[in-house]
Design a protein around this motif. Structure first.
Motif, PDB file in Angstrom:
ATOM      1  N   THR A  43     -14.228 -17.011   1.410  1.00  0.00           N
ATOM      2  CA  THR A  43     -14.942 -16.917   2.684  1.00  0.00           C
ATOM      3  C   THR A  43     -14.557 -15.665   3.468  1.00  0.00           C
ATOM      4  N   GLN A  44     -13.422 -15.038   3.122  1.00  0.00           N
ATOM      5  CA  GLN A  44     -12.959 -13.865   3.864  1.00  0.00           C
ATOM      6  C   GLN A  44     -13.237 -12.553   3.132  1.00  0.00           C
ATOM      7  N   ILE A  45     -14.049 -12.591   2.087  1.00  0.00           N
ATOM      8  CA  ILE A  45     -14.255 -11.381   1.304  1.00  0.00           C
ATOM      9  C   ILE A  45     -14.930 -10.279   2.113  1.00  0.00           C
ATOM     10  N   GLY A  46     -15.663 -10.657   3.156  1.00  0.00           N
ATOM     11  CA  GLY A  46     -16.266  -9.648   4.031  1.00  0.00           C
ATOM     12  C   GLY A  46     -15.243  -8.902   4.863  1.00  0.00           C
ATOM     13  N   LYS A  47     -14.008  -9.418   4.928  1.00  0.00           N
ATOM     14  CA  LYS A  47     -12.925  -8.765   5.676  1.00  0.00           C
ATOM     15  C   LYS A  47     -12.039  -7.906   4.766  1.00  0.00           C
ATOM     16  N   LEU A  48     -12.444  -7.746   3.553  1.00  0.00           N
ATOM     17  CA  LEU A  48     -11.640  -7.051   2.546  1.00  0.00           C
ATOM     18  C   LEU A  48     -11.433  -5.578   2.901  1.00  0.00           C
ATOM     19  N   THR A  49     -10.229  -5.085   2.683  1.00  0.00           N
ATOM     20  CA  THR A  49      -9.935  -3.662   2.799  1.00  0.00           C
ATOM     21  C   THR A  49      -8.897  -3.301   1.745  1.00  0.00           C
ATOM     22  N   ASN A  50      -8.588  -1.997   1.658  1.00  0.00           N
ATOM     23  CA  ASN A  50      -7.692  -1.560   0.587  1.00  0.00           C
ATOM     24  C   ASN A  50      -6.241  -1.932   0.862  1.00  0.00           C
ATOM     25  N   TRP A  51      -5.520  -2.129  -0.214  1.00  0.00           N
ATOM     26  CA  TRP A  51      -4.070  -2.352  -0.175  1.00  0.00           C
ATOM     27  C   TRP A  51      -3.440  -0.963  -0.219  1.00  0.00           C
ATOM     28  N   TYR A  52      -2.914  -0.527   0.902  1.00  0.00           N
ATOM     29  CA  TYR A  52      -2.513   0.880   1.057  1.00  0.00           C
ATOM     30  C   TYR A  52      -1.233   1.201   0.299  1.00  0.00           C
ATOM     31  N   MET A  53      -1.245   2.390  -0.305  1.00  0.00           N
ATOM     32  CA  MET A  53      -0.023   2.922  -0.912  1.00  0.00           C
ATOM     33  C   MET A  53       0.240   4.309  -0.353  1.00  0.00           C
ATOM     34  N   TRP A  54       1.479   4.572  -0.062  1.00  0.00           N
ATOM     35  CA  TRP A  54       1.856   5.844   0.549  1.00  0.00           C
ATOM     36  C   TRP A  54       1.704   7.005  -0.433  1.00  0.00           C
ATOM     37  N   PRO A  55       1.231   8.148   0.040  1.00  0.00           N
ATOM     38  CA  PRO A  55       1.021   9.296  -0.850  1.00  0.00           C
ATOM     39  C   PRO A  55       2.321  10.023  -1.178  1.00  0.00           C
ATOM     40  N   GLY A  56       2.218  10.901  -2.176  1.00  0.00           N
ATOM     41  CA  GLY A  56       3.355  11.740  -2.525  1.00  0.00           C
ATOM     42  C   GLY A  56       4.292  11.114  -3.529  1.00  0.00           C
ATOM     43  N   PRO A  57       5.286  11.873  -3.964  1.00  0.00           N
ATOM     44  CA  PRO A  57       6.204  11.393  -5.008  1.00  0.00           C
ATOM     45  C   PRO A  57       7.102  10.247  -4.560  1.00  0.00           C
ATOM     46  N   ASN A  58       7.206  10.017  -3.257  1.00  0.00           N
ATOM     47  CA  ASN A  58       8.074   8.943  -2.748  1.00  0.00           C
ATOM     48  C   ASN A  58       7.315   7.671  -2.408  1.00  0.00           C
ATOM     49  N   GLY A  59       6.058   7.558  -2.875  1.00  0.00           N
ATOM     50  CA  GLY A  59       5.235   6.414  -2.504  1.00  0.00           C
ATOM     51  C   GLY A  59       5.889   5.079  -2.791  1.00  0.00           C
TER      52      GLY A  59
END
Length: 422
Positions: A363-379
């Motif tokens: 029921t919440q699929i309309g609220k979906l967003t990305n699972w963020y990962m930090w950029p760069g070699p230290n992500g």
């Protein structure tokens, strides 16, 4: 010698090994065998049956999504990379930036575009980096509330009037804990990989992890501070620092009242619980513009071989198509990416009607967003640093107010310099 060679050729042909009919072998890497092993094996078997001449070599499963990515990174130096990998949804930027994944746009165009493939509209944005499609989600999860209805009722609550915010939920948890010293009223999956549930608190409040334009730290905001204060609230109201494996066992044993954790636990819970009424409820979103980061895994094609890429794309299509997604949802309990599968009564349509606990997260699929990962070699290191601070709050070793400036500085020191705006 000519006669021997001729006889050998005839035997080879009779055995199905004639030149020009070589088998294409696709090496596939994935993690979380407890969730996916049965599903992966069944999908591979069905794909091979429908695609003669292609064999799926499922490698020994790795423990986590991070391990799959680390294997890909190491293979650049040592060789032996898989042809297809199931990486965490948070890893798509990393595999794209490091050149580990092949863009899939040309294959999609040949297929007639994404619309023809029947996915939920928000799904494909999860695999997009810089306007190009590097991955296709395979299994989605949201955090949900797993509820022992019997304990809620004993504590004076009900499913019909279940609290909708963290203050009310933790108050109900305290009442459950007061029923018996052996009971735990409320738990939260605070140690989820990639800071997934912390992101859910921040994004659910309308905040973001990253700064404007994806540059720098963006969680030192009222929404970010609210998320850390919520973690402190959990500790202050008696939540023990239990690992999610411990929570799974204790919840199914009937000693936990409310557990905020991955929706992927639902299938396991339904299979093991028979001593009390079990329900799932949506994860609280505390802002009108709040979102939830999609957990789970996606397929990326990693082989540089053009011929193998074609076969790998066929596997990606199959694994994310209606039939395979039905297998995945019923076996693993993750949300499907195929809207066709959900809309078809012969596939998942009737299944979700008879399994409302598994439909709660849908029921919440309309609220979906990305699972963020930090950029760069230290992500990956940044995620670990954030987890250390989360652990400190949950265990009472640090407070939310003191943690935010230290956490912000620690993350900022590990990020690459921001690119100048053009």
């Amino acid at each position: 010698m000519k006669k021997i060679a001729c006889v050998s050729a005839v035997v080879t042909a009779l055995l199905g090994g004639a030149p020009g009919h070589a088998e294409t072998v696709l090496a596939v890497s994935y993690g979380l065998p407890s969730s996916y092993k049965t599903t992966q094996e069944e999908i591979a078997k069905r794909f091979e049956a429908e695609h003669p001449g292609v064999r799926i070599d499922l490698r020994a499963p790795l423990a986590t999504y991070d391990d799959v990515v680390n294997e890909l990174l190491k293979s650049r130096l040592t060789g032996g990379a898989p042809d297809i990998a199931f990486v965490g949804l948070s890893h798509v930027s990393l595999v794209a930036e490091r050149g580990l994944a092949v863009p899939l746009d040309r294959y999609v165009q040949d297929q007639g575009g994404w619309q023809a493939l029947g996915y939920y509209p928000p799904i494909l944005s999860l695999g997009t980096v810089a306007g190009r499609q590097y991955g296709v989600p395979f299994a989605i999860s949201f955090p949900v509330l797993h509820v022992n209805v019997n304990l809620v009722r004993r504590a004076g609550g009900s499913i019909e009037a279940f609290p909708s915010d963290w203050n009310g939920i933790t108050e109900l948890g305290q009442k459950i804990s007061a029923l018996d010293p052996k009971l735990t009223g409320f738990t939260f999956q605070y140690e989820a990989g990639g800071n997934w549930t912390l992101q859910a608190l921040i994004r659910g409040a309308g905040g973001r992890m990253e700064g404007p334009g994806g540059c720098g730290v963006g969680f030192d905001t009222p929404q970010g501070r609210s998320a850390l204060e919520t973690l402190q609230l959990f500790h202050d109201r008696g939540m023990p620092a239990m690992l999610w494996q411990q929570v799974l066992q204790a919840f199914s044993a009937g000693t936990i009242g409310i557990s905020a954790a991955s929706s992927a636990s639902t299938v396991r819970n339904e299979a093991q619980i028979n001593a009390f009424e079990y329900r799932t409820l949506p994860f609280p979103i505390t802002s009108a513009d709040g979102k939830l980061p999609a957990g789970g895994t996606m397929l990326v094609v990693t082989t540089p071989d053009p011929e193998k890429q074609k076969a790998a794309w066929d596997f990606v299509k199959f694994a994310t198509g209606p039939a395979a997604q039905t297998i995945m949802a019923q076996n693993a309990g993750y949300l499907p990416v195929s809207q066709q599968a959900v809309d078809d009564p012969a596939l998942l349509g009737s299944f979700y009607k008879s399994h409302p606990n598994q439909a709660a997260a849908l029921t919440q699929i309309g609220k979906l967003t990305n699972w963020y990962m930090w950029p760069g070699p230290n992500g990956l290191k940044i995620s670990s640093v954030i987890q250390d601070h989360v652990d400190a709050i949950v265990t009472g070793k640090a407070g939310a107010a003191d943690t935010m400036p230290r956490l912000t500085a620690a993350v900022a020191s590990l990020l690459p310099p921001c690119k100048a705006a053009k």
